[in-house]
Design a protein around this motif. Sequence first.
Motif, PDB file in Angstrom:
ATOM      1  N   ALA A 221      -4.606  -1.374   5.928  1.00 44.11           N
ATOM      2  CA  ALA A 221      -3.683  -2.491   6.150  1.00 44.11           C
ATOM      3  C   ALA A 221      -3.084  -2.448   7.549  1.00 44.11           C
ATOM      4  O   ALA A 221      -2.918  -3.482   8.207  1.00 44.11           O
TER       5      ALA A 221
ATOM      6  N   ASP B 221      -5.318   5.569   2.084  1.00 46.42           N
ATOM      7  CA  ASP B 221      -6.457   4.832   2.632  1.00 46.42           C
ATOM      8  C   ASP B 221      -6.147   3.340   2.735  1.00 46.42           C
ATOM      9  O   ASP B 221      -6.482   2.688   3.745  1.00 46.42           O
ATOM     10  N   GLN B 222      -5.527   2.780   1.703  1.00 47.85           N
ATOM     11  CA  GLN B 222      -5.164   1.370   1.741  1.00 47.85           C
ATOM     12  C   GLN B 222      -4.105   1.100   2.808  1.00 47.85           C
ATOM     13  O   GLN B 222      -4.146   0.080   3.503  1.00 47.85           O
TER      14      GLN B 222
ATOM     15  N   ASN C 151      -0.933   4.918  -1.534  1.00 55.13           N
ATOM     16  CA  ASN C 151      -2.368   4.997  -1.292  1.00 55.13           C
ATOM     17  C   ASN C 151      -2.598   5.063   0.221  1.00 55.13           C
ATOM     18  O   ASN C 151      -2.476   4.053   0.924  1.00 55.13           O
TER      19      ASN C 151
ATOM     20  N   ALA D 225       0.831  -1.203   0.000  1.00 55.37           N
ATOM     21  CA  ALA D 225       0.000   0.000   0.000  1.00 55.37           C
ATOM     22  C   ALA D 225       0.870   1.259   0.000  1.00 55.37           C
ATOM     23  O   ALA D 225       0.562   2.245  -0.684  1.00 55.37           O
TER      24      ALA D 225
END
Length: 237
Positions: free
Chosen positions: A210, A205-206, A203, A198
């Motif tokens: 995670a 948000d990812q 990213n 991620a």
Amino acid sequence: MISVASASRERRPPSDKAVPKAEQIYEMVRYAIIRLSMVPGSVISEKELCLQYGVSRTPVREALKRLSDEDLVDVFPHSGTYVSKISFEVAEEGYVIRRALEIESIRRAVQYVTDDDIARLDQLIREMRDILERDALHEYIEVDDAFHSAIAGISRYPRMWKFINLVKAHLDRMRQLSAPVPGHLAEVTEQHAAIVRALERRNADQAELAMKIHLEASFAVMSAMYEDGQYFRRKET
């Protein structure tokens, strides 16, 4: 009575003679307690510490006072000094603080992460997998901490990890207890890999998701250790 000599072999105290003896003793005993070399409920011998370091009782008691302030040591006047049992409540508090700060850290890290940073994190994951292949589980927590510390560094808030490290002592003892749970550290390693991927995609948000999945799943496994009970402080009824 627990000998501190074995703990010294695991991690030598700072070699710099400028480091005060009380600091050296504090660091070594704290490490041994967190890594469960000195098990919860065991006796700590002030005399043994004095002999090992060639010091009077003053620096030993100074170190033990600091550990008592962290709730890692119980000192009973005229009775003895003991490694404290694990407090689930203190561990849970450490988890809540850690979770909040690491989520902030990972989101900031997305802004600043470089390809070299990704390579370094991937190298740490390779080290984790090597540890699992060798079944050297006692080594895992060191690399795990290096991974999370690296993310704090990438976020440009390196002192954040120092604060997290201070509040997670009881949590770390639970981490050590949970290490032998079948499949647990293998799953943790894959969660770490998901965090890196991620970050690599930049990213936020990812990356946050995670990290949340990783910390929450790990704490769920650690919480199950509380049911065993022998190393834990029980709530008064």
